[in-house]
Scaffold this motif. Structure first.
Motif, short mmCIF file in Angstrom:
data_model
loop_
_atom_site.label_atom_id
_atom_site.label_comp_id
_atom_site.label_asym_id
_atom_site.label_seq_id
_atom_site.Cartn_x
_atom_site.Cartn_y
_atom_site.Cartn_z
N GLY A 1 42.70 50.74 24.99
CA GLY A 1 42.85 49.56 25.82
C GLY A 1 43.96 49.72 26.85
O GLY A 1 43.81 49.32 28.01
N SER A 2 45.07 50.33 26.44
CA SER A 2 46.18 50.55 27.36
C SER A 2 45.78 51.49 28.49
O SER A 2 46.15 51.29 29.66
N ALA A 3 45.02 52.54 28.14
CA ALA A 3 44.58 53.50 29.16
C ALA A 3 43.72 52.84 30.22
O ALA A 3 43.88 53.08 31.42
N LEU A 4 42.78 52.00 29.79
CA LEU A 4 41.91 51.31 30.74
C LEU A 4 42.69 50.33 31.60
O LEU A 4 42.41 50.19 32.81
N LEU A 5 43.68 49.67 31.02
CA LEU A 5 44.50 48.74 31.81
C LEU A 5 45.37 49.48 32.82
O LEU A 5 45.57 49.01 33.95
N VAL A 6 45.90 50.63 32.43
CA VAL A 6 46.69 51.44 33.37
C VAL A 6 45.83 51.82 34.57
O VAL A 6 46.26 51.72 35.73
N ALA A 7 44.58 52.26 34.30
CA ALA A 7 43.68 52.62 35.39
C ALA A 7 43.36 51.42 36.27
O ALA A 7 43.27 51.53 37.49
N ALA A 8 43.18 50.25 35.65
CA ALA A 8 42.90 49.03 36.43
C ALA A 8 44.06 48.71 37.36
O ALA A 8 43.85 48.34 38.53
N ILE A 9 45.28 48.85 36.86
CA ILE A 9 46.46 48.62 37.71
C ILE A 9 46.48 49.61 38.87
O ILE A 9 46.79 49.26 40.02
N GLY A 10 46.13 50.86 38.59
CA GLY A 10 46.07 51.86 39.65
C GLY A 10 45.08 51.47 40.74
O GLY A 10 45.36 51.63 41.94
N PHE A 11 43.93 50.95 40.34
CA PHE A 11 42.93 50.54 41.34
C PHE A 11 43.43 49.34 42.15
O PHE A 11 43.13 49.24 43.35
N LEU A 12 44.14 48.44 41.52
CA LEU A 12 44.72 47.32 42.28
C LEU A 12 45.70 47.83 43.33
O LEU A 12 45.78 47.28 44.45
N LEU A 13 46.46 48.86 42.99
CA LEU A 13 47.38 49.45 43.96
C LEU A 13 46.62 50.14 45.09
O LEU A 13 47.00 50.03 46.26
N THR B 1 38.84 49.85 50.06
CA THR B 1 39.62 48.85 49.31
C THR B 1 38.73 47.84 48.60
O THR B 1 39.07 47.37 47.51
N THR B 2 37.57 47.52 49.17
CA THR B 2 36.63 46.62 48.49
C THR B 2 36.12 47.25 47.20
O THR B 2 36.08 46.60 46.15
N ALA B 3 35.74 48.52 47.27
CA ALA B 3 35.26 49.22 46.08
C ALA B 3 36.36 49.30 45.02
O ALA B 3 36.11 49.13 43.82
N ALA B 4 37.62 49.52 45.45
CA ALA B 4 38.74 49.61 44.50
C ALA B 4 38.98 48.27 43.81
O ALA B 4 39.26 48.22 42.60
N THR B 5 38.87 47.17 44.54
CA THR B 5 39.09 45.85 43.95
C THR B 5 38.03 45.55 42.89
O THR B 5 38.35 45.04 41.80
N ILE B 6 36.78 45.85 43.20
CA ILE B 6 35.69 45.61 42.24
C ILE B 6 35.90 46.45 40.98
O ILE B 6 35.75 45.96 39.85
N MET B 7 36.29 47.71 41.15
CA MET B 7 36.47 48.58 39.98
C MET B 7 37.66 48.14 39.14
O MET B 7 37.63 48.26 37.90
N LEU C 1 36.03 58.81 47.42
CA LEU C 1 36.49 58.01 48.56
C LEU C 1 37.88 58.41 49.02
O LEU C 1 38.17 58.41 50.22
N ALA C 2 38.76 58.76 48.07
CA ALA C 2 40.16 59.03 48.43
C ALA C 2 40.30 60.25 49.31
O ALA C 2 41.09 60.24 50.28
N VAL C 3 39.55 61.32 49.00
CA VAL C 3 39.71 62.53 49.82
C VAL C 3 39.16 62.31 51.23
O VAL C 3 39.68 62.88 52.20
N LEU D 1 30.34 53.32 43.93
CA LEU D 1 31.50 53.08 44.77
C LEU D 1 31.26 53.57 46.19
O LEU D 1 31.66 52.92 47.16
N GLY D 2 30.59 54.72 46.31
CA GLY D 2 30.27 55.23 47.64
C GLY D 2 29.33 54.31 48.39
O GLY D 2 29.47 54.10 49.60
N SER D 3 28.37 53.73 47.68
CA SER D 3 27.42 52.84 48.33
C SER D 3 28.05 51.50 48.70
O SER D 3 27.74 50.93 49.75
N ILE D 4 28.94 50.99 47.84
CA ILE D 4 29.66 49.76 48.18
C ILE D 4 30.49 49.98 49.44
O ILE D 4 30.47 49.17 50.38
#
Length: 480
Positions: free
Chosen positions: A317-329, A451-457, A269-271, A395-398
């Motif tokens: 656990g920290s790695a997954l949380l870092v990625a979650a924060i990235g998706f929120l951004l 942004t909807t797909a990012a929030t869900i992820m 989605l980003a590209v 994510l593409g379908s959402i």
């Protein structure tokens, strides 16, 4: 030498990301066809990896790697010159089957070449950098080629590398196979392929509200249950499913797959956002991907260093949380967000990805006996490719569903509301004022889907972080 096949196998998962708008304009695929072009490679690769990993254990991992390299190069030529969307889907499928021989063979050869746990961890870190780097480098290479050539050129780069592997592989790589000859169970192979393909097809149809989605899912789960039952009974199973009884193994595998789902879907989605919303040229858009390569490498280095002192549960656990924060951004982007801000958020996701992936692969492959290295590597890469394909599909379908919901049915030709690339192509035939309105509407609709797909992820990654941390703390593999 072993990093080259891993690099190309993962590059082919993402190299078409930059070409998606060009494909939409040239071949005029429908929305589902475009998603199939993007993810049939990952679907078939995921379906075949267990089979190919086990086959390499029996016939020789180097032999399978070289056969796969020849097939991969041939399929790349077919994909480059495909004249229709349907034929490109077929060629990408053949690439997926050939690609399924590459990753498990290289990872299993590494397991045999580095018996010391420390050396193996370092080797897997280098291999992981190539594999995950390929996903990030794919759009960069694709963008560079699209500046000068047509979209099919992104496949032809595979040919000289595969030719080099065929020449140097027999000289530089040792052969490796199971010392005890074991029977290859064809029925197990067919069951594993059928289960994976049915499940991913079912997920795809559910997201598109297809009526066959539930039936495909039920069929896939039924085939999977039969496969598991058969593996428990066989003296020489295709994959030792008892490994999943270990909480650490199953947690590492589950977290690994979810992270790949997230990173592959975001990359897809980003590209497109950079090209069709911010209207950045392909090569310039590709250069904006470079920070994600750097943060992936930083994450890998950080993980391989910390694992000697910090519990695996904390790192995962920290790695997954870092990625979650990235998706929120990422979920905060708008149609006029600066590309630097978008890629900064994306880089937070890839930092988390780099932290998790080498740790998870080491736990998965290291848990298996040496004579099952190919099967365990195949299981690891099956999870990766399945996750990548599902990430693009889900994510593409959402995003596509949100995109289509922003248009009034019947207001525009159906092709204009299938994909944002199709809308931009349709705008060329409209008067200037109408064309500008259509493009602006398409850009806003795509951004809303993104942004909807990012929030869900973000929510899914946060939940996965809690589950993985808990399971790894209770397991025997959670120590430093």
């Amino acid at each position: 030498m072993l990093t080259l096949p891993a690099l190309l196998a993962s590059m082919d998962l993402s190299v078409l990301f930059m070409a998606a708008p060009w494909l939409a304009a040239d071949l005029a695929p429908t929305g589902p066809q475009l998603l199939w072009i993007m993810d049939v490679y990952g679907f078939l690769m995921a379906g075949m990896l267990l089979t190919m990993g086990a086959l390499g254990d029996r016939i020789g991992r180097r032999r399978l790697l070289l056969a796969g390299a020849a097939a991969f190069g041939t399929a790349s030529v077919l994909a480059a010159y495909a004249p229709t969307a349907e034929l490109l889907v077929l060629a990408r499928g053949l690439l997926g089957v050939a690609g399924a021989t590459l990753a498990p063979s290289t990872l299993a050869l590494l397991r045999g070449m580095f018996a010391d746990p420390g050396q193996r961890r370092t080797a897997i870190g280098v291999w992981t950098a190539a594999f995950t780097g390929g996903i990030a480098v794919g759009p960069i290479v694709g963008g560079l080629l699209l500046e000068h050539f047509w979209w099919g050129s992104v496949f032809l780069i595979n040919v000289p590398v595969m030719a080099l592997l065929l020449v140097l592989g027999p000289v530089l790589l040792p052969e490796s196979r199971d010392r005890i000859s074991k029977r290859f169970d064809l029925l197990s192979a067919l069951l594993s392929i059928g289960a994976v393909l049915a499940v991913v097809h079912g997920v795809k149809e559910l997201v598109h509200a297809g009526p066959g989605g539930w039936l495909a899912l039920l069929a896939g789960f039924a085939l999977g249950a039969v496969f598991v039952r058969r593996q428990l009974r066989l003296p020489d199973p295709l994959i030792d499913v008892r490994l999943f009884r270990d909480g650490g193994f199953s947690a590492a595998f589950g977290g690994y797959v979810m992270m790949i789902v997230a990173s592959a879907g975001l990359g897809y989605l980003a590209v497109q956002y950079l090209q069709v919303v911010l209207e950045i040229r392909p090569f310039t858009a590709a250069l904006w991907q470079l920070p994600t390569v750097a943060t992936t490498g930083i994450g890998i280095a950080l993980s391989t260093t910390l694992v000697r002192r910090v519990r695996a549960a904390v790192i995962a656990g920290s790695a997954l949380l870092v990625a979650a924060i990235g998706f929120l951004l990422v979920a905060q982007v708008e149609v006029d967000t600066a590309p630097a801000a978008v890629m900064a958020a994306y880089s937070v996701v890839t930092l988390g990805t780099g932290m998790l992936v080498p740790l998870a692969i080491d736990l998965i492959v290291g848990a298996a006996p040496a004579d099952r290295a190919g099967a365990a590597a195949g299981l690891s890469e099956a999870g990766s490719e399945l996750g990548g394909a599902l990430g693009i599909a889900v994510l593409g379908s959402i995003a596509a569903a949100v995109y289509r919901s922003r248009f009034v049915p019947g207001e525009l030709p159906p092709v204009a509301t299938e994909t944002v690339g199709s809308a931009i192509a349709a705008a060329d035939a409209l008067p200037d004022a109408l064309a500008e309105t259509l493009i602006a509407d398409a850009q806003r609709a795509f951004t809303a889907g993104f942004t909807t797909a990012a929030t869900i992820m973000a929510a899914l990654l946060a939940l996965t972080a809690a589950l993985v941390t808990t399971r790894l703390r209770r397991s025997c593999v959670s120590g430093s």
